[in-house]
Design a protein around this motif. Structure first.
Motif, short mmCIF file in Angstrom:
data_model
loop_
_atom_site.label_atom_id
_atom_site.label_comp_id
_atom_site.label_asym_id
_atom_site.label_seq_id
_atom_site.Cartn_x
_atom_site.Cartn_y
_atom_site.Cartn_z
N HIS A 51 0.85 -1.19 0.00
CA HIS A 51 0.00 0.00 0.00
C HIS A 51 0.89 1.25 0.00
O HIS A 51 0.67 2.19 -0.77
N GLN A 52 1.94 1.23 0.85
CA GLN A 52 2.83 2.38 0.92
C GLN A 52 3.71 2.50 -0.33
O GLN A 52 4.26 3.56 -0.60
N ALA A 53 3.80 1.40 -1.08
CA ALA A 53 4.53 1.45 -2.36
C ALA A 53 3.62 1.99 -3.47
O ALA A 53 4.05 2.09 -4.62
N GLY A 54 2.36 2.31 -3.12
CA GLY A 54 1.48 2.97 -4.08
C GLY A 54 0.50 2.06 -4.80
O GLY A 54 0.07 2.35 -5.91
N LEU A 55 0.09 0.97 -4.14
CA LEU A 55 -0.84 0.03 -4.79
C LEU A 55 -2.11 -0.15 -3.96
O LEU A 55 -2.07 -0.09 -2.73
N ASN A 56 -3.22 -0.38 -4.67
CA ASN A 56 -4.44 -0.82 -3.99
C ASN A 56 -4.28 -2.33 -3.77
O ASN A 56 -4.12 -3.07 -4.74
N VAL A 57 -4.31 -2.78 -2.52
CA VAL A 57 -4.06 -4.19 -2.21
C VAL A 57 -5.31 -4.82 -1.61
O VAL A 57 -5.90 -4.29 -0.66
N ARG A 58 -5.72 -5.96 -2.19
CA ARG A 58 -6.81 -6.72 -1.61
C ARG A 58 -6.43 -8.20 -1.53
O ARG A 58 -5.52 -8.64 -2.22
N LEU A 59 -7.13 -8.92 -0.66
CA LEU A 59 -6.80 -10.33 -0.40
C LEU A 59 -7.80 -11.26 -1.07
O LEU A 59 -9.02 -11.13 -0.85
N GLY A 60 -7.30 -12.19 -1.85
CA GLY A 60 -8.15 -13.23 -2.43
C GLY A 60 -7.72 -14.57 -1.86
O GLY A 60 -6.53 -14.80 -1.63
N THR A 61 -8.66 -15.47 -1.61
CA THR A 61 -8.31 -16.75 -0.99
C THR A 61 -8.58 -17.93 -1.91
O THR A 61 -9.54 -17.93 -2.68
N LEU A 62 -7.73 -18.95 -1.77
CA LEU A 62 -7.92 -20.21 -2.51
C LEU A 62 -8.88 -21.14 -1.77
O LEU A 62 -9.15 -22.25 -2.21
N ASP A 63 -9.37 -20.69 -0.61
CA ASP A 63 -10.27 -21.51 0.21
C ASP A 63 -11.68 -21.47 -0.39
O ASP A 63 -12.35 -20.43 -0.39
N ASP A 64 -12.12 -22.61 -0.92
CA ASP A 64 -13.44 -22.68 -1.57
C ASP A 64 -14.60 -22.42 -0.62
O ASP A 64 -15.72 -22.11 -1.05
N THR A 65 -14.36 -22.56 0.69
CA THR A 65 -15.45 -22.36 1.65
C THR A 65 -15.75 -20.87 1.86
O THR A 65 -16.77 -20.52 2.42
N VAL A 66 -14.83 -20.00 1.41
CA VAL A 66 -15.08 -18.55 1.51
C VAL A 66 -15.83 -18.13 0.25
O VAL A 66 -15.27 -18.08 -0.84
N THR A 67 -17.11 -17.82 0.40
CA THR A 67 -17.95 -17.50 -0.77
C THR A 67 -18.36 -16.02 -0.81
O THR A 67 -19.00 -15.58 -1.76
N SER A 68 -18.01 -15.27 0.23
CA SER A 68 -18.30 -13.83 0.25
C SER A 68 -17.20 -13.16 1.08
O SER A 68 -16.48 -13.84 1.82
N PRO A 69 -17.04 -11.83 0.97
CA PRO A 69 -16.01 -11.16 1.75
C PRO A 69 -16.12 -11.50 3.24
O PRO A 69 -17.21 -11.40 3.82
N THR A 70 -15.01 -11.94 3.81
CA THR A 70 -15.00 -12.42 5.21
C THR A 70 -13.96 -11.64 6.01
O THR A 70 -12.81 -11.55 5.61
N THR A 71 -14.38 -11.11 7.14
CA THR A 71 -13.48 -10.33 7.99
C THR A 71 -12.81 -11.25 9.01
O THR A 71 -13.47 -12.07 9.65
N VAL A 72 -11.50 -11.09 9.14
CA VAL A 72 -10.74 -11.87 10.11
C VAL A 72 -10.10 -10.87 11.07
O VAL A 72 -9.36 -9.97 10.67
N ASP A 73 -10.41 -11.02 12.37
CA ASP A 73 -9.86 -10.10 13.37
C ASP A 73 -8.44 -10.50 13.76
O ASP A 73 -8.13 -11.69 13.89
N LEU A 74 -7.60 -9.50 13.99
CA LEU A 74 -6.21 -9.73 14.42
C LEU A 74 -6.08 -9.36 15.89
O LEU A 74 -6.85 -8.54 16.41
N PRO A 75 -5.09 -9.95 16.58
CA PRO A 75 -4.93 -9.69 18.02
C PRO A 75 -4.71 -8.21 18.36
O PRO A 75 -5.04 -7.78 19.46
N ASP A 76 -4.18 -7.42 17.42
CA ASP A 76 -3.90 -6.01 17.73
C ASP A 76 -5.12 -5.11 17.55
O ASP A 76 -5.03 -3.89 17.63
#
Length: 431
Positions: free
Chosen positions: A121-146
């Motif tokens: 992102h700081q290098a100037g790109l729009n970054v999004r995450l795509g998953t190879l997990d077939d069970t993810v069928t819609s945008p899914t939020t994953v919480d981080l410890p921070d």
């Protein structure tokens, strides 16, 4: 926090450090010329072992996790290197699709993904995450410890392109090592840049190919410095027909081990090294510290107990092991708070961007540290590894030692470049 390096103060490693520092202009010129001929992997991490009598890479990862272990002081270097890499590959790049590993419950790994997203992102790109997990069928939020979160989305394949809903990237960055095989959705993407290439994944890659390439690089580099390549190169052999479950191929494995140990003994005698040689036997396509054992006597490889057979027979994603690399064991004599430590150096494009010590109080100097109990301490790159201090007594300066680690890591990265060229299924072959 600079670890106390308790390597021998008089020995080949300090002569090597001296020689590397004295040869700095020649070394940097040599690397520049090599990079004119060869393309560096997009990003790389290298496990380095400092035995006091030799310094060598023992593993080279082309899908590095662990960027979260780099300190915030290292971020500017990483961002600059990412910019350089992207400019070379796709200067007009706007969108980057990052495909992580499927095990989205590992909070340490997810912190690595978040750090990668921050860098690009700081290098100037729009970054999004795509998953190879077939069970993810819609945008899914994953919480981080921070307290932050990541959103993973299902991949959308349209003809020769891969993206997400309403997101068409020019570049796809894999942070998934493809141990389980190459998914169909990643094949035939001729209209986009896929980094690293598919043949860099463990579905096709073999450690023996890498260390074959590293041997070639080490010989060239040693010739430049007028030294014995063994001081920076772990010897190895390959056994390609082993079945740990049935015991088939164990005699061949033991014979290979005996031959390799004899070669190492000769080197130890030549250099007056009192340590008894040992081998590390690893899955040739292995990762995540799985499928690894330490061998001190070839007899240990005959009649293995059930626990060892089980440990060696299957690696990540349930892949069965039939090919192994036997590698010269390089002990690590570095310590942090009395625990065994080894440096791990991180690179983006051809630049060293930082690193950390993998520390494991539960393991010995001759064992794999990438195992339960491992913790990570950032390498002291506060003083840049690119600014060594000539004239300082060997072993006394952290920047000098870290510069040396950076040189060895870049040699392994160059070897990975040779390896990827040699194993590229799409490369033209000239008679």
């Amino acid at each position: 926090m600079v670890p106390h390096l308790i390597t021998a103060l008089n020995g080949p490693i300090n002569e090597l450090e001296q020689r590397i520092l004295e040869s700095l202009p020649a070394i940097e010129r040599w690397f520049r010329l090599e990079w004119m001929e060869h393309t560096p992997p997009f990003y790389t991490s290298v496990d380095v072992r400092n035995a006091g009598y030799k310094l060598a890479p023992v593993d080279t990862n082309l899908f590095p996790g662990g960027f979260n272990n780099l300190t915030s002081e290292m971020l500017p270097l990483a961002v600059q290197a990412a910019m350089a890499a992207i400019e070379k590959i796709c200067p007009e790049a706007k969108n980057l699709l990052l495909i992580p590993e499927k095990h989205t419950r590992n909070s340490f790994y997810l912190a690595n993904v978040a750090r990668l997203m921050q860098v690009f992102h700081q290098a100037g790109l729009n970054v999004r995450l795509g998953t190879l997990d077939d069970t993810v069928t819609s945008p899914t939020t994953v919480d981080l410890p921070d307290g932050t979160s990541l959103t993973v989305e299902p991949l959308v394949r349209t003809r020769g392109r891969l993206g997400l809903k309403d997101f068409d990237p020019c570049t796809i960055l894999l942070n998934n090592d493809l141990s389980a095989g190459i998914p169909k959705v990643l094949e035939g993407l001729h209209e986009q840049y896929l980094l690293p290439p598919l043949h860099a994944g463990w579905a096709l890659r073999r450690k023996t190919n890498h260390f074959q390439a590293y041997e070639e690089v080490a010989k060239k580099f040693a010739k430049l410095l007028g030294m014995d390549p063994w001081l920076i190169n772990p010897m190895f052999a390959r056994c390609s027909a082993i079945n740990f479950t049935t015991g088939e191929g164990e005699d061949e494995l033991a014979a290979q081990a005996e031959t390799l140990l004899a070669k190492i003994r000769r080197k130890h005698k030549e250099y007056g090294i009192p340590e008894k040689p040992f081998l590390i036997v690893k899955a040739d396509a292995g990762t995540y510290g799985m499928g690894i054992m330490t061998v001190r006597d070839p007899k240990d490889l005959i009649d293995l107990n059930r626990k060892t057979r089980n440990k060696m027979s299957v690696i990540k994603d349930g892949q069965e092991v039939s090919e192994v690399i036997l590698q010269e064991g390089v002990p690590t004599y570095e310590r942090m708070n009395d625990a065994v430590a080894e440096p791990v150096v991180y690179m983006i494009d051809r630049y060293v961007v930082g690193g950390f010590y993998r520390v494991n109080a539960e393991r010995g100097v001759d064992e794999n540290l990438n195992s339960p109990g491992a913790v990570f301490a950032p390498l002291a790159f506060a003083e840049s590894n690119q600014l060594p201090k000539p004239g300082v007594k060997p072993g006394a300066s952290a920047p000098n030692r870290f510069y040396m680690y950076g040189v060895i890591a870049r040699l392994a990265m160059l070897a990975a470049s040779y390896e990827l060229e040699a194993t590229d299924p799409d490369a033209e072959v000239y008679e």
